[in-house]
Design an enzyme around this catalytic site. Structure first.
Site, mmCIF file in Angstrom:
data_model
loop_
_atom_site.group_PDB
_atom_site.id
_atom_site.type_symbol
_atom_site.label_atom_id
_atom_site.label_comp_id
_atom_site.label_asym_id
_atom_site.label_seq_id
_atom_site.Cartn_x
_atom_site.Cartn_y
_atom_site.Cartn_z
ATOM 1 N N GLY A 123 1.365 -1.296 -0.114
ATOM 2 C CA GLY A 123 0.260 0.179 0.415
ATOM 3 C C GLY A 123 1.047 1.383 0.237
ATOM 4 O O GLY A 123 0.529 1.813 0.480
ATOM 5 N N GLY A 175 -0.861 7.653 0.839
ATOM 6 C CA GLY A 175 -0.601 8.014 2.668
ATOM 7 C C GLY A 175 0.233 7.918 3.370
ATOM 8 O O GLY A 175 1.554 7.893 2.551
ATOM 9 N N TYR A 202 -13.235 -4.221 11.593
ATOM 10 C CA TYR A 202 -11.865 -3.705 11.271
ATOM 11 C C TYR A 202 -10.992 -3.833 12.766
ATOM 12 O O TYR A 202 -9.404 -4.392 12.464
ATOM 13 C CB TYR A 202 -12.169 -1.788 11.336
ATOM 14 C CG TYR A 202 -10.861 -0.426 11.439
ATOM 15 C CD1 TYR A 202 -10.068 -0.931 9.842
ATOM 16 C CD2 TYR A 202 -10.534 -0.918 12.196
ATOM 17 C CE1 TYR A 202 -8.713 -0.622 10.112
ATOM 18 C CE2 TYR A 202 -9.341 -0.130 11.868
ATOM 19 C CZ TYR A 202 -8.529 -0.144 10.984
ATOM 20 O OH TYR A 202 -7.117 1.038 10.850
#
EC number: 1.1.1.300
Length: 336
Positions: free
Chosen positions: A50, A54, A217
């Site tokens: 990822g 971010g 989550y």
């Protein structure tokens, strides 16, 4: 008129919050590495999941500046390539050398496709890495999905548990041999303080009986911690360390599945700008655990703001951690 009044009140409140933050909230974590450390990671290969946005992008940028060869493992190759172009441009504009394998300053940047919602993609990615990379010094399990509507991965797992835990579980296991042969090496796992609100329900890991996106989550983030602690136990004596961190509240696109009412959005944006960390600030603990000599040999610990922190008892339950490992091995096909 009523809407205009509410909007004005929200703007005034947001302005007050911003001013308060400017007055009372300083930078939560200082930038750890300056020019004097520019070669700290030279000759080391770092894999970040990822890494196109971010926290992952900020982590990649800093480790590049420290001289690392960075592999960006990203689901969307087009977006990853665009991010890589931007990173190269930013480093050059900041006065750094061009990225490349022969550079004595900034490191090299490599983009590879990795979809953690697909075990097939994870296996293909790892096969490519094992064929092409002679060493792997740091693995940073950074990618994640946050409070999405109920959906399943390609292999039929609940998406948050599948991506945040199972995808990284398989990835790490398939790369362990390379990490061991490259020792001393490090594994860094990104979790969240929200793990505190999760529990591991072995009767419904796939959330088919009941789905709450916030709880699921938190469950996946608790699984990250239990995985780290069990892996640390299994890696004792190998000179491969693994630690887990929470970045704090950070302004990223992780919350893209959260619906914010249009009228409240300006205030929400002001609050996040006032009180949330920037991606660079949030990435500091990842960078610290990946590169700092201070944590050489440290393993199985939980960090925040570059300091070790205490865990709740449920995150240190060795029996649950061991059982989760065994169940995960079966779920991803390591064991039949």
């Amino acid at each position: 008129m009523a809407v205009a009044t509410v909007a004005a009140l929200l703007a005034a409140l947001g302005g007050a919050l911003w001013l308060a933050a400017r007055r009372f909230v300083g930078p939560s974590v200082k930038r750890l590495h300056r020019g004097g450390d520019s070669g700290l990671m030279h000759g080391k290969t770092v894999l970040i999941t990822g890494a196109n946005s971010g926290l992952g992008r900020a982590t990649a940028a800093e480790l590049l500046r420290l001289g690392a060869r960075v592999i960006m493992g990203c689901r969307d190759r087009t977006r990853a390539e665009e991010a890589a172009v931007q990173l190269r441009r930013e480093i050059c504009q900041a006065g750094g050398p061009e990225l490349g394998p022969d550079s004595s300053g900034a490191g090299e940047l490599v983009v590879k496709e990795l979809d953690l919602a697909s075990l097939r993609s994870v296996r293909s990615f790892c096969q490519e890495v094992l064929q092409e990379e002679p060493r792997l010094d740091v693995l940073i399990n950074n990618a994640g999905i946050f409070q999405c509507p109920y959906m399943k991965t390609e292999d039929g797992f609940e998406m948050q548990f599948g991506v945040n835990h199972l995808g990284h579980f398989l990835l790490t296991n398939l790369l362990l041999g390379l990490l061991k042969s490259s020792a001393p090496s490090r594994i860094v796992v990104v979790t969240s303080k929200l793990y505190k609100y999760g529990d591991i329900n072995f009767e419904d890991l796939n959330s088919e009986q009941n789905y709450n996106k916030s709880f699921c989550y938190s469950r996946s983030k608790l699984a990250n911690i239990l995985f780290t602690r069990e892996l640390a136990r299994r890696l004792e004596g190998t000179n491969v360390t693994v630690n887990v961190l929470h970045p704090g509240m950070v302004r990223t696109n992780l919350g893209r599945h959260i619906h914010i009412p249009l009228l409240v959005k300006p205030l929400f944006n002001l609050v996040t700008w006032a009180f949330f960390k920037t991606p660079l600030e949030g990435a500091q603990t990842s960078i610290y655990l990946a590169s700092s000599p201070e944590v050489e040999g440290v393993s199985g610990k939980y960090f925040g703001d570059c300091k070790e922190e205490e865990l709740l008892p449920k995150a240190m339950d060795e029996s649950v951690a061991g059982k989760l490992w065994d169940v995960s091995e079966v779920m991803v096909g390591i064991l039949k």
